[in-house]
Design a protein around this motif. Structure first.
Motif, PDB file in Angstrom:
ATOM      1  N   TRP A  41      -5.204 -18.523  31.554  1.00 11.92           N
ATOM      2  CA  TRP A  41      -4.270 -19.615  31.812  1.00 11.92           C
ATOM      3  C   TRP A  41      -4.026 -19.791  33.311  1.00 11.92           C
ATOM      4  O   TRP A  41      -3.089 -20.456  33.717  1.00 11.92           O
ATOM      5  CB  TRP A  41      -2.947 -19.371  31.092  1.00 11.92           C
ATOM      6  N   ARG A  42      -4.880 -19.211  34.151  1.00 13.48           N
ATOM      7  CA  ARG A  42      -4.656 -19.255  35.602  1.00 13.48           C
ATOM      8  C   ARG A  42      -5.453 -20.336  36.314  1.00 13.48           C
ATOM      9  O   ARG A  42      -5.108 -20.728  37.407  1.00 13.48           O
ATOM     10  CB  ARG A  42      -4.998 -17.892  36.208  1.00 13.48           C
ATOM     11  N   GLN A  43      -6.553 -20.761  35.726  1.00 10.69           N
ATOM     12  CA  GLN A  43      -7.401 -21.759  36.372  1.00 10.69           C
ATOM     13  C   GLN A  43      -7.223 -23.108  35.677  1.00 10.69           C
ATOM     14  O   GLN A  43      -7.100 -23.160  34.452  1.00 10.69           O
ATOM     15  CB  GLN A  43      -8.860 -21.335  36.279  1.00 10.69           C
ATOM     16  N   PRO A  44      -7.234 -24.185  36.444  1.00  8.15           N
ATOM     17  CA  PRO A  44      -7.028 -25.513  35.842  1.00  8.15           C
ATOM     18  C   PRO A  44      -8.038 -25.839  34.740  1.00  8.15           C
ATOM     19  O   PRO A  44      -7.662 -26.386  33.700  1.00  8.15           O
ATOM     20  CB  PRO A  44      -7.183 -26.481  37.016  1.00  8.15           C
ATOM     21  N   MET A  47     -15.829 -31.658  37.188  1.00  6.57           N
ATOM     22  CA  MET A  47     -14.717 -31.043  36.463  1.00  6.57           C
ATOM     23  C   MET A  47     -14.856 -31.279  34.959  1.00  6.57           C
ATOM     24  O   MET A  47     -14.640 -30.369  34.153  1.00  6.57           O
ATOM     25  CB  MET A  47     -13.381 -31.610  36.952  1.00  6.57           C
ATOM     26  N   ILE A 104      -7.170 -23.886  31.633  1.00  6.65           N
ATOM     27  CA  ILE A 104      -5.957 -24.412  31.003  1.00  6.65           C
ATOM     28  C   ILE A 104      -6.296 -25.634  30.147  1.00  6.65           C
ATOM     29  O   ILE A 104      -5.887 -25.722  28.987  1.00  6.65           O
ATOM     30  CB  ILE A 104      -4.886 -24.754  32.058  1.00  6.65           C
ATOM     31  N   VAL A 105      -7.060 -26.555  30.707  1.00  8.49           N
ATOM     32  CA  VAL A 105      -7.428 -27.760  29.961  1.00  8.49           C
ATOM     33  C   VAL A 105      -8.274 -27.384  28.744  1.00  8.49           C
ATOM     34  O   VAL A 105      -8.048 -27.885  27.640  1.00  8.49           O
ATOM     35  CB  VAL A 105      -8.194 -28.758  30.867  1.00  8.49           C
TER      36      VAL A 105
END
Length: 190
Positions: free
Chosen positions: A159-162, A44, A165-166
């Motif tokens: 803005w839909r995937q983690p 990640m 977003i980060v």
């Protein structure tokens, strides 16, 4: 003379360390899975860093930092910024090709050469802008504008995937820090 030698070593170190990090980590944004499943924390982090590094605003900003911190003339900014971006894009293409050889076994030389030229021009411009930012603080607004433009251009879908977003929150933080940096430099000057 001694100061110039140290500055030249610093430029070389910057080009090779930051260029390597930029070129290699950019690859990870290309292999982010559409749906996250069982990725480890390390994967990640690589995906987030890859998303950050494979961003035009970050490439421009890192070229700007090179010109701002290490270059003593427009000519040096032009040359070193070009070297920096070309080195990073070559690493990106080499490692990207090695990671996707089974999917795309033929290397596209035309695309590669176009990216070399575009990267050299972009890196040179970024480094020149960084050099000029030593005198003109408002030039720090250029990467801020790049970041905002990219976020607007991609719209709500980023803005839909983690991971996205980060990455976007970090980009906005970078823009805010650049704004504070530019304002503080302007206030110190006056």
């Amino acid at each position: 003379m001694r100061y110039e030698i140290i500055k030249n070593k610093s430029i070389i170190i910057y080009i090779f360390t930051v260029g390597t990090i930029l070129g290699v980590l950019s690859i990870f944004s290309d292999i982010i899975p559409y749906q996250l499943k069982d990725e480890s924390i390390f994967e990640m982090i690589l995906f987030i860093l890859g998303g950050l590094m494979n961003n035009l605003a970050i490439w421009f900003l890192l070229s700007m930092i090179l010109g701002y911190k290490f270059c003593s003339s427009l000519k040096r900014s032009f040359i070193n910024g070009g070297y920096f971006a070309v080195y990073a894009i070559i690493l990106y293409f080499i490692f990207s090709y090695l990671m996707t050889m089974d999917v795309q076994p033929v290397f596209n030389w035309t695309v590669f050469l176009i990216w070399i030229v575009v990267s050299a021009v972009g890196g040179a411009i970024g480094s020149i802008v960084g050099f000029l930012a030593q005198r003109y603080n408002m030039l720090w607004g250029i990467p801020i504008a790049f970041i905002i433009f990219q976020l607007i251009r991609y719209g709500g879908r980023i803005w839909r995937q983690p991971i996205s977003i980060v990455t976007n929150v970090i980009l906005l933080t970078v823009a805010f820090v650049l704004l504070i940096f530019g304002i503080s430099k302007a206030l110190k000057r006056h």
